[in-house]
Design a protein around this motif. Structure first.
Motif, PDB file in Angstrom:
ATOM      1  N   GLY A 159      49.728  55.329  47.403  1.00  0.00           N
ATOM      2  CA  GLY A 159      49.323  54.275  46.687  1.00  0.00           C
ATOM      3  C   GLY A 159      47.791  54.305  46.022  1.00  0.00           C
ATOM      4  N   LEU A 160      47.208  52.993  45.931  1.00  0.00           N
ATOM      5  CA  LEU A 160      46.058  53.006  46.010  1.00  0.00           C
ATOM      6  C   LEU A 160      45.485  51.648  46.861  1.00  0.00           C
ATOM      7  CD1 LEU A 160      45.008  53.357  41.561  1.00  0.00           C
ATOM      8  CD2 LEU A 160      45.126  54.505  43.203  1.00  0.00           C
ATOM      9  N   LEU A 161      44.215  51.343  46.943  1.00  0.00           N
ATOM     10  CA  LEU A 161      43.053  50.734  47.801  1.00  0.00           C
ATOM     11  C   LEU A 161      43.444  48.870  47.284  1.00  0.00           C
ATOM     12  CD1 LEU A 161      39.994  52.180  49.144  1.00  0.00           C
ATOM     13  CD2 LEU A 161      42.143  50.202  50.673  1.00  0.00           C
ATOM     14  N   ILE A 162      43.880  47.860  47.383  1.00  0.00           N
ATOM     15  CA  ILE A 162      43.920  46.740  46.986  1.00  0.00           C
ATOM     16  C   ILE A 162      44.001  45.808  47.903  1.00  0.00           C
ATOM     17  CG2 ILE A 162      46.870  46.823  45.951  1.00  0.00           C
ATOM     18  CD1 ILE A 162      45.616  44.936  44.035  1.00  0.00           C
ATOM     19  N   GLU A 163      42.923  45.050  47.475  1.00  0.00           N
ATOM     20  CA  GLU A 163      43.286  43.685  48.903  1.00  0.00           C
ATOM     21  C   GLU A 163      45.123  43.105  48.119  1.00  0.00           C
ATOM     22  OE1 GLU A 163      39.586  44.918  48.679  1.00  0.00           O
ATOM     23  OE2 GLU A 163      40.695  44.930  47.079  1.00  0.00           O
ATOM     24  N   SER A 164      44.885  41.816  49.183  1.00  0.00           N
ATOM     25  CA  SER A 164      46.345  41.053  48.702  1.00  0.00           C
ATOM     26  C   SER A 164      46.324  40.374  48.321  1.00  0.00           C
ATOM     27  CB  SER A 164      46.926  40.837  50.742  1.00  0.00           C
ATOM     28  OG  SER A 164      45.900  39.770  51.287  1.00  0.00           O
ATOM     29  N   GLU A 165      44.548  39.283  48.059  1.00  0.00           N
ATOM     30  CA  GLU A 165      44.622  38.842  47.352  1.00  0.00           C
ATOM     31  C   GLU A 165      43.617  38.933  45.471  1.00  0.00           C
ATOM     32  OE1 GLU A 165      40.660  39.082  50.112  1.00  0.00           O
ATOM     33  OE2 GLU A 165      42.947  39.180  50.104  1.00  0.00           O
ATOM     34  N   LEU A 166      43.698  40.557  45.430  1.00  0.00           N
ATOM     35  CA  LEU A 166      43.012  40.457  44.395  1.00  0.00           C
ATOM     36  C   LEU A 166      43.011  40.519  43.243  1.00  0.00           C
ATOM     37  CD1 LEU A 166      40.302  42.375  43.673  1.00  0.00           C
ATOM     38  CD2 LEU A 166      41.488  44.000  43.581  1.00  0.00           C
ATOM     39  N   GLU A 167      44.222  40.483  43.284  1.00  0.00           N
ATOM     40  CA  GLU A 167      45.114  39.921  41.596  1.00  0.00           C
ATOM     41  C   GLU A 167      45.226  38.649  41.280  1.00  0.00           C
ATOM     42  OE1 GLU A 167      47.335  40.435  37.900  1.00  0.00           O
ATOM     43  OE2 GLU A 167      45.984  41.189  39.142  1.00  0.00           O
ATOM     44  N   VAL A 287      39.080  53.123  40.821  1.00  0.00           N
ATOM     45  CA  VAL A 287      40.289  52.560  40.791  1.00  0.00           C
ATOM     46  C   VAL A 287      39.920  50.982  40.638  1.00  0.00           C
ATOM     47  CG1 VAL A 287      41.405  52.085  43.033  1.00  0.00           C
ATOM     48  CG2 VAL A 287      41.338  54.529  42.855  1.00  0.00           C
ATOM     49  N   ARG A 288      39.057  50.716  41.189  1.00  0.00           N
ATOM     50  CA  ARG A 288      38.221  48.927  40.603  1.00  0.00           C
ATOM     51  C   ARG A 288      38.635  48.719  38.661  1.00  0.00           C
ATOM     52  NH1 ARG A 288      39.397  47.058  45.636  1.00  0.00           N
ATOM     53  NH2 ARG A 288      38.883  44.915  44.792  1.00  0.00           N
ATOM     54  N   ALA A 289      38.302  50.169  38.281  1.00  0.00           N
ATOM     55  CA  ALA A 289      38.012  49.478  36.887  1.00  0.00           C
ATOM     56  C   ALA A 289      40.442  48.891  36.420  1.00  0.00           C
ATOM     57  CB  ALA A 289      38.206  50.586  36.105  1.00  0.00           C
ATOM     58  N   GLN A 290      41.108  50.083  37.377  1.00  0.00           N
ATOM     59  CA  GLN A 290      42.698  49.879  37.339  1.00  0.00           C
ATOM     60  C   GLN A 290      43.174  48.759  36.870  1.00  0.00           C
ATOM     61  OE1 GLN A 290      44.424  54.031  37.829  1.00  0.00           O
ATOM     62  NE2 GLN A 290      43.047  54.148  38.459  1.00  0.00           N
ATOM     63  N   TRP A 291      42.299  48.214  38.292  1.00  0.00           N
ATOM     64  CA  TRP A 291      42.833  46.734  38.749  1.00  0.00           C
ATOM     65  C   TRP A 291      42.518  46.287  38.201  1.00  0.00           C
ATOM     66  CZ3 TRP A 291      47.133  47.188  41.391  1.00  0.00           C
ATOM     67  CH2 TRP A 291      46.875  48.685  42.630  1.00  0.00           C
ATOM     68  N   ALA A 292      41.662  45.767  37.176  1.00  0.00           N
ATOM     69  CA  ALA A 292      40.771  44.363  36.658  1.00  0.00           C
ATOM     70  C   ALA A 292      41.521  44.641  35.506  1.00  0.00           C
ATOM     71  CB  ALA A 292      39.483  45.931  35.939  1.00  0.00           C
ATOM     72  N   GLY A 293      42.593  45.575  35.227  1.00  0.00           N
ATOM     73  CA  GLY A 293      43.437  45.296  33.750  1.00  0.00           C
ATOM     74  C   GLY A 293      42.892  45.877  32.506  1.00  0.00           C
ATOM     75  N   LYS A 294      41.430  45.945  32.293  1.00  0.00           N
ATOM     76  CA  LYS A 294      40.956  45.916  31.096  1.00  0.00           C
ATOM     77  C   LYS A 294      41.125  48.070  30.790  1.00  0.00           C
ATOM     78  CE  LYS A 294      39.813  41.861  30.436  1.00  0.00           C
ATOM     79  NZ  LYS A 294      38.111  41.627  30.863  1.00  0.00           N
TER      80      LYS A 294
END
Length: 395
Positions: A159-167, A287-294
């Motif tokens: 999987g990918l790095l993502i903090e629990s509160e990021l979304e 990866v951060r761009a993917q979590w940005a949803g843009k």
């Protein structure tokens, strides 16, 4: 802390900085998440404190050992040093196959119980990664086994790095136009720049940024291009005719280029959330761009014999169907498309497809979330290895 990881209370992470901010960016996010969310005692060894300080201003440059946000940071000066078995953590991670000090490895061999030794590999969408994820690699002369741990885009990887509160943080930010405007205003943007199509550009020096600037200046509507200081410096200076220093701003035709100061990691996330399109590079910002949803365009780290082109195509194949406009831009941006490239044609095709690309980005984000976060997956695997080791010693 969950019961299954209580027996693993400490972790040492070794990081050699090769890609300026990407390597330390990933390792710092991992270290912080381990400490904050899982209450792991983390020791981070890093050889380049200057790059580290750019993304975390609290880092001191002339200190061999320091505590930064709860993480013990060691300046990794060389391969020398003396280590005892009690210096070895429960989990030892070498990032991207960096060579950890030989004396530390010797100390690992003396430690009881054995540490869980992981090689945290680079991110790739290539199919072979699934078969290599969690594979063991016995040491040639010591009673140690190292395991390969691959981040990835599906449940057969880490999987990918993502903090629990990021979304939750992202949704709160993007749902409040006033908060977005205030953030951009604090970066120096005028009201006109904020109201324009906003594009962040984080790329390697060989990116054809000047060609894209030329296409953007002829756009039908205003574009605000936000470039971190020290990125695409030659292209920005060639296009604007002035030094690419933080705070400089130039408008030519429809395009305004603003050079931003380097910002800490949390603010970089906000920058990605605030923009309509993000050009990113390497692994961390990718990866951060993917979590940005843009919508985003990836500039992949170059490799010999154009092996990075294979990785780029592998990602495009798994990212989603009907991405031909986005793929055309990524292939051109990475030098895969034969010259000459009609940049205005490539840009206008992508711009017209942006609403659909935005929907696809959010769908992809939800697909990634279903794989779980990499840090939790890594700890679960480490617990499994640890338990197997304990069971074997008891036989």
């Amino acid at each position: 802390m969950s019961e299954q990881v209580q027996s693993l209370k400490s972790l040492t992470l070794f990081c050699k900085v090769v890609d300026n901010y990407g390597d330390i960016g990933i390792c710092w996010r991992l270290a912080r998440q381990l400490e904050r969310e899982h209450h792991i005692n983390v020791h981070l060894w890093v050889d380049d404190l200057h790059s580290f300080q750019r993304i975390c201003p609290d880092v001191q440059l002339n200190t061999d050992t320091q505590n930064v946000h709860g993480v013990t940071v060691h300046h990794w000066l060389d391969q020398n040093g003396t280590f005892a078995s009690e210096d070895v953590s429960d989990i030892v991670i070498e990032f991207f196959a960096c060579d950890i000090p030989p004396a530390y490895i010797q100390a690992m061999a003396q430690r009881q119980p054995r540490a869980v030794w992981l090689n945290l590999e680079g991110l790739s969408a290539e199919a072979w990664v699934e078969g290599c994820h969690t594979l063991p690699s016995p040491h040639g002369s010591l009673p140690l086994t190292k395991y390969f741990f691959f981040p990835g885009f599906n449940s057969k990887t880490g999987g990918l790095l993502i903090e629990s509160e990021l979304e939750q943080q992202r949704q709160q930010f993007v749902s409040d136009p006033a908060t977005i405007a205030e953030f951009l205003s604090d970066l120096g943007l005028s009201e006109n720049e904020i109201n324009a199509l906003k594009i962040s550009v984080f790329c390697y020096p060989h990116a054809p940024a000047t060609d894209l600037f030329e296409a953007w200046k002829n756009n039908a509507t205003p574009i605000t291009c936000l470039v971190p200081e020290g990125v695409a410096t030659e292209a920005v200076q060639a296009f604007t005719g002035q030094p690419a220093a933080a705070g400089s701003v130039t408008t030519i035709g429809a395009l305004t280029i603003r050079v931003l100061p380097f910002v800490p990691q949390p603010d970089y996330d906000k920058l990605l959330w605030a923009c309509d399109l993000n050009f990113v590079r390497g692994e961390d910002s990718f990866v951060r761009a993917q979590w940005a949803g843009k919508p985003f365009v990836w500039h992949i780290y170059p490799q010999d014999e154009n092996l990075h082109h294979v990785k780029l195509n592998a990602f495009l194949q798994c990212y989603g169907v009907n991405t031909d406009k986005l793929a055309a831009m990524m292939l051109a941006w990475n030098g895969v498309t034969p010259l000459p490239i009609q940049w205005e044609t490539v840009w206008h095709a992508l711009a017209a497809d942006m609403p659909r690309m935005a929907d696809l980005a959010l769908q992809w984000q939800q697909q990634l979330i279903a794989n779980g976060d990499m840090t939790s997956n890594l700890l679960k695997f480490a617990h499994t290895v640890h338990q197997q080791s304990v069971n074997n010693e008891q036989k």
